[in-house]
Design an enzyme around this catalytic site. Sequence first.
Site, PDB file in Angstrom:
ATOM      1  N   GLY A  11      52.345  49.177  35.415  1.00 21.88           N
ATOM      2  CA  GLY A  11      51.875  48.056  36.130  1.00 21.88           C
ATOM      3  C   GLY A  11      52.299  46.766  35.811  1.00 21.88           C
ATOM      4  O   GLY A  11      51.558  45.708  35.520  1.00 21.88           O
ATOM      5  N   GLY A  14      51.841  43.299  37.310  1.00 24.44           N
ATOM      6  CA  GLY A  14      50.256  42.962  37.344  1.00 24.44           C
ATOM      7  C   GLY A  14      49.941  42.000  36.817  1.00 24.44           C
ATOM      8  O   GLY A  14      50.412  41.283  35.820  1.00 24.44           O
ATOM      9  N   ARG A  92      38.815  47.191  40.030  1.00 23.50           N
ATOM     10  CA  ARG A  92      37.723  47.080  41.143  1.00 23.50           C
ATOM     11  C   ARG A  92      37.519  45.593  41.671  1.00 23.50           C
ATOM     12  O   ARG A  92      37.914  44.664  41.130  1.00 23.50           O
ATOM     13  CB  ARG A  92      36.497  47.578  40.271  1.00 23.50           C
ATOM     14  N   ASN A 105      42.774  55.904  41.378  1.00 24.14           N
ATOM     15  CA  ASN A 105      43.387  55.985  40.168  1.00 24.14           C
ATOM     16  C   ASN A 105      43.567  57.086  39.504  1.00 24.14           C
ATOM     17  O   ASN A 105      44.510  57.295  38.721  1.00 24.14           O
ATOM     18  CB  ASN A 105      42.849  54.798  39.264  1.00 24.14           C
ATOM     19  N   GLN A 112      51.685  60.661  35.395  1.00 23.70           N
ATOM     20  CA  GLN A 112      52.172  59.958  34.408  1.00 23.70           C
ATOM     21  C   GLN A 112      51.908  60.790  33.060  1.00 23.70           C
ATOM     22  O   GLN A 112      52.666  60.766  32.093  1.00 23.70           O
ATOM     23  CB  GLN A 112      51.448  58.470  34.009  1.00 23.70           C
ATOM     24  N   VAL A 129      44.614  51.619  29.649  1.00 21.32           N
ATOM     25  CA  VAL A 129      43.826  50.387  30.088  1.00 21.32           C
ATOM     26  C   VAL A 129      43.313  50.582  31.715  1.00 21.32           C
ATOM     27  O   VAL A 129      42.091  50.007  31.787  1.00 21.32           O
ATOM     28  CB  VAL A 129      44.777  49.081  30.003  1.00 21.32           C
ATOM     29  N   ASN A 131      41.361  51.596  34.894  1.00 23.84           N
ATOM     30  CA  ASN A 131      40.171  52.127  34.882  1.00 23.84           C
ATOM     31  C   ASN A 131      39.859  53.327  35.787  1.00 23.84           C
ATOM     32  O   ASN A 131      40.606  53.156  37.049  1.00 23.84           O
ATOM     33  CB  ASN A 131      39.144  50.874  35.386  1.00 23.84           C
ATOM     34  N   ASP A 159      35.806  45.353  24.751  1.00 25.16           N
ATOM     35  CA  ASP A 159      34.234  45.267  24.685  1.00 25.16           C
ATOM     36  C   ASP A 159      33.982  44.772  23.212  1.00 25.16           C
ATOM     37  O   ASP A 159      33.033  44.042  22.968  1.00 25.16           O
ATOM     38  CB  ASP A 159      33.620  46.850  24.876  1.00 25.16           C
ATOM     39  N   ARG A 162      34.642  41.350  23.017  1.00 23.17           N
ATOM     40  CA  ARG A 162      33.625  40.436  23.644  1.00 23.17           C
ATOM     41  C   ARG A 162      32.326  40.462  22.652  1.00 23.17           C
ATOM     42  O   ARG A 162      31.460  39.260  22.750  1.00 23.17           O
ATOM     43  CB  ARG A 162      33.153  41.210  24.967  1.00 23.17           C
ATOM     44  N   HIS A 187      33.742  52.864  28.490  1.00 20.63           N
ATOM     45  CA  HIS A 187      34.095  51.673  28.884  1.00 20.63           C
ATOM     46  C   HIS A 187      33.637  51.172  30.203  1.00 20.63           C
ATOM     47  O   HIS A 187      33.898  51.305  31.436  1.00 20.63           O
ATOM     48  CB  HIS A 187      35.417  51.125  29.308  1.00 20.63           C
TER      49      HIS A 187
HETATM   50  P1  NAD Z   1      46.816  44.166  39.029  1.00 18.17           P
HETATM   51  O1  NAD Z   1      46.435  44.656  40.459  1.00 18.17           O
HETATM   52  O2  NAD Z   1      46.923  43.020  38.673  1.00 18.17           O
HETATM   53  O3  NAD Z   1      48.071  45.019  38.520  1.00 18.17           O
HETATM   54  C1  NAD Z   1      48.147  46.480  38.666  1.00 18.17           C
HETATM   55  C2  NAD Z   1      49.598  46.590  38.964  1.00 18.17           C
HETATM   56  O4  NAD Z   1      49.714  48.018  38.824  1.00 18.17           O
HETATM   57  C3  NAD Z   1      50.292  46.461  40.186  1.00 18.17           C
HETATM   58  O5  NAD Z   1      51.331  45.356  40.189  1.00 18.17           O
HETATM   59  C4  NAD Z   1      50.426  47.594  41.136  1.00 18.17           C
HETATM   60  O6  NAD Z   1      51.487  47.467  41.684  1.00 18.17           O
HETATM   61  C5  NAD Z   1      50.896  48.488  39.594  1.00 18.17           C
HETATM   62  N1  NAD Z   1      50.802  50.184  39.978  1.00 18.17           N
HETATM   63  C6  NAD Z   1      49.432  50.609  40.826  1.00 18.17           C
HETATM   64  N2  NAD Z   1      49.799  51.782  40.702  1.00 18.17           N
HETATM   65  C7  NAD Z   1      50.753  52.210  39.836  1.00 18.17           C
HETATM   66  C8  NAD Z   1      51.486  53.379  39.386  1.00 18.17           C
HETATM   67  N3  NAD Z   1      51.052  54.467  39.738  1.00 18.17           N
HETATM   68  N4  NAD Z   1      52.423  53.035  38.305  1.00 18.17           N
HETATM   69  C9  NAD Z   1      52.704  52.079  38.005  1.00 18.17           C
HETATM   70  N5  NAD Z   1      52.378  50.745  38.407  1.00 18.17           N
HETATM   71  C10 NAD Z   1      51.220  50.767  39.260  1.00 18.17           C
HETATM   72  O7  NAD Z   1      45.507  44.761  38.233  1.00 18.17           O
HETATM   73  P2  NAD Z   1      45.243  44.453  36.450  1.00 18.17           P
HETATM   74  O8  NAD Z   1      44.419  43.215  36.797  1.00 18.17           O
HETATM   75  O9  NAD Z   1      46.384  44.252  35.851  1.00 18.17           O
HETATM   76  O10 NAD Z   1      44.443  45.517  36.194  1.00 18.17           O
HETATM   77  C11 NAD Z   1      44.970  46.728  35.809  1.00 18.17           C
HETATM   78  C12 NAD Z   1      43.897  47.914  35.468  1.00 18.17           C
HETATM   79  O11 NAD Z   1      43.298  47.530  34.338  1.00 18.17           O
HETATM   80  C13 NAD Z   1      42.844  48.086  36.450  1.00 18.17           C
HETATM   81  O12 NAD Z   1      42.374  49.321  36.740  1.00 18.17           O
HETATM   82  C14 NAD Z   1      41.857  47.416  35.808  1.00 18.17           C
HETATM   83  O13 NAD Z   1      40.439  47.856  36.267  1.00 18.17           O
HETATM   84  C15 NAD Z   1      41.912  47.892  34.474  1.00 18.17           C
HETATM   85  N6  NAD Z   1      41.331  46.757  33.241  1.00 18.17           N
HETATM   86  C16 NAD Z   1      40.802  47.621  32.267  1.00 18.17           C
HETATM   87  C17 NAD Z   1      40.158  46.944  31.049  1.00 18.17           C
HETATM   88  C18 NAD Z   1      39.518  47.689  29.954  1.00 18.17           C
HETATM   89  O14 NAD Z   1      38.940  46.773  29.181  1.00 18.17           O
HETATM   90  N7  NAD Z   1      39.816  48.868  29.765  1.00 18.17           N
HETATM   91  C19 NAD Z   1      40.041  45.359  31.220  1.00 18.17           C
HETATM   92  C20 NAD Z   1      40.721  44.849  32.395  1.00 18.17           C
HETATM   93  C21 NAD Z   1      41.250  45.628  33.274  1.00 18.17           C
HETATM   94  C1  LMR Z   2      36.809  44.460  32.222  1.00 19.48           C
HETATM   95  O1  LMR Z   2      36.034  45.014  31.617  1.00 19.48           O
HETATM   96  O2  LMR Z   2      36.887  43.190  32.222  1.00 19.48           O
HETATM   97  C2  LMR Z   2      37.598  45.502  33.082  1.00 19.48           C
HETATM   98  O3  LMR Z   2      37.431  46.842  32.813  1.00 19.48           O
HETATM   99  C3  LMR Z   2      37.611  44.896  34.577  1.00 19.48           C
HETATM  100  C4  LMR Z   2      36.293  45.480  35.188  1.00 19.48           C
HETATM  101  O4  LMR Z   2      36.360  46.123  36.444  1.00 19.48           O
HETATM  102  O5  LMR Z   2      35.295  45.053  34.569  1.00 19.48           O
END
Ligand code: NAD
Ligand code: LMR
Length: 325
Positions: A11, A14, A92, A105, A112, A129, A131, A159, A162, A187
């Site tokens: 990603g 992204g 989301r 997802n 992968q 990372v 979700n 978290d 935070r 999470h």
């Molecule tokens: P984003 O939409 O900006 O970017 C995601 C990228 O992933 C896009 O460029 C998309 O083309 C790419 N992608 C989609 N499927 C793919 C695949 N199979 N292989 C490779 N790349 C792929 O999203 P973001 O804001 O970067 O968030 C990414 C993820 O992280 C989301 O699931 C979000 O909920 C999660 N997230 C988790 C946490 C955490 O605390 N664990 C915090 C923030 C966001």
């Molecule tokens: C977060 O905690 O900010 C991320 O997991 C994004 C979300 O969907 O809450």
Amino acid sequence: MPAPIRVAVTGAAGNIGYALLWRIASGSTFGADQPVILQLLEIPPGMEKLAGVVMELRDSAFPLVHDIIATDDPNVAFKDANQIFLVGSRPRSAGMDRADLVAANGPIFVGQGKAIDNSAADDVRVVVVGNPCNTNALIACANAHKIADEQFTAMTRLDHNRAIGQLSKKSGVAASKIDGVAVWGNHADTMYADCTQATVDGKSATDAFEQDWLRGDFLKTVATRGKAIINARGASSAASAASAASDHMRDWFLGTNGRVVSMAVPSNGAYGVPKGLIFSFPVTIADGKYTIVEDWPVDDFAKQKIAQNVEALEGERTAVAELLG
Ligand code: NAD
Ligand code: LMR
């Protein structure tokens, strides 16, 4: 100078990728003298945007970046990778729970997980990372049969950070003087940010703050922060998520010097959490290996929270049973 390590980021075009890559490339994740080879994965529709990100990385002329590979083939992205950030997946939108993302997802982490098993270095460390990250890590781990389960983790560091941020705001004490926070579980809104062993400028957090606040507004703010950010920004947290992902891997790679941090890791049965569930625990890290802290005092409130998270994660595991290798 040490030999370069191979760092894969999925990603990569992204929002999180855009912030994370500059941390890694600058040396703030793996150390100021650790060269890296960046191996960046996108899906085909993201490749043009990724080409732009690669241009900007080259334009930053980072001395530690020895090579950049951009690909839509997971086997190329994970080839001999030592450190892998599995970010690529859908975020989301307002009104959704993170668990609602599993249908979209979850399947990503089957392919992968297999590609990591086929291609990555033996010493690979993986942080999920995307979700719902605990269950996506479980899926990736279950589909990688040769790699030890312990090499797969999920990110609850955001978290954890935070929680420190809220304690710092309330007390006026710098984050660097706050220690001993532990995030337990998933999470998700059920997570438990535990301050019973925390200190704020050397003073016990349970003396510094009202229990009603620690178990009430504080906990709710930390647990629902992702939603609050989506509502305020119109987009999922990205810079703070990238910062937390960098912290997670930095600590796993370089160690914590005895400090406690929170990581979602495969349970070894500690604290009654069923073996194998990817569950956030307090850990310390030394010599590249994390250890779940033993004998953490767990009161009735914590026991109830841990049980709630076990139940939630077991439910998610059942929902993805057909993806578990
Ligand atoms: P984003 O939409 O900006 O970017 C995601 C990228 O992933 C896009 O460029 C998309 O083309 C790419 N992608 C989609 N499927 C793919 C695949 N199979 N292989 C490779 N790349 C792929 O999203 P973001 O804001 O970067 O968030 C990414 C993820 O992280 C989301 O699931 C979000 O909920 C999660 N997230 C988790 C946490 C955490 O605390 N664990 C915090 C923030 C966001
Ligand atoms: C977060 O905690 O900010 C991320 O997991 C994004 C979300 O969907 O809450």
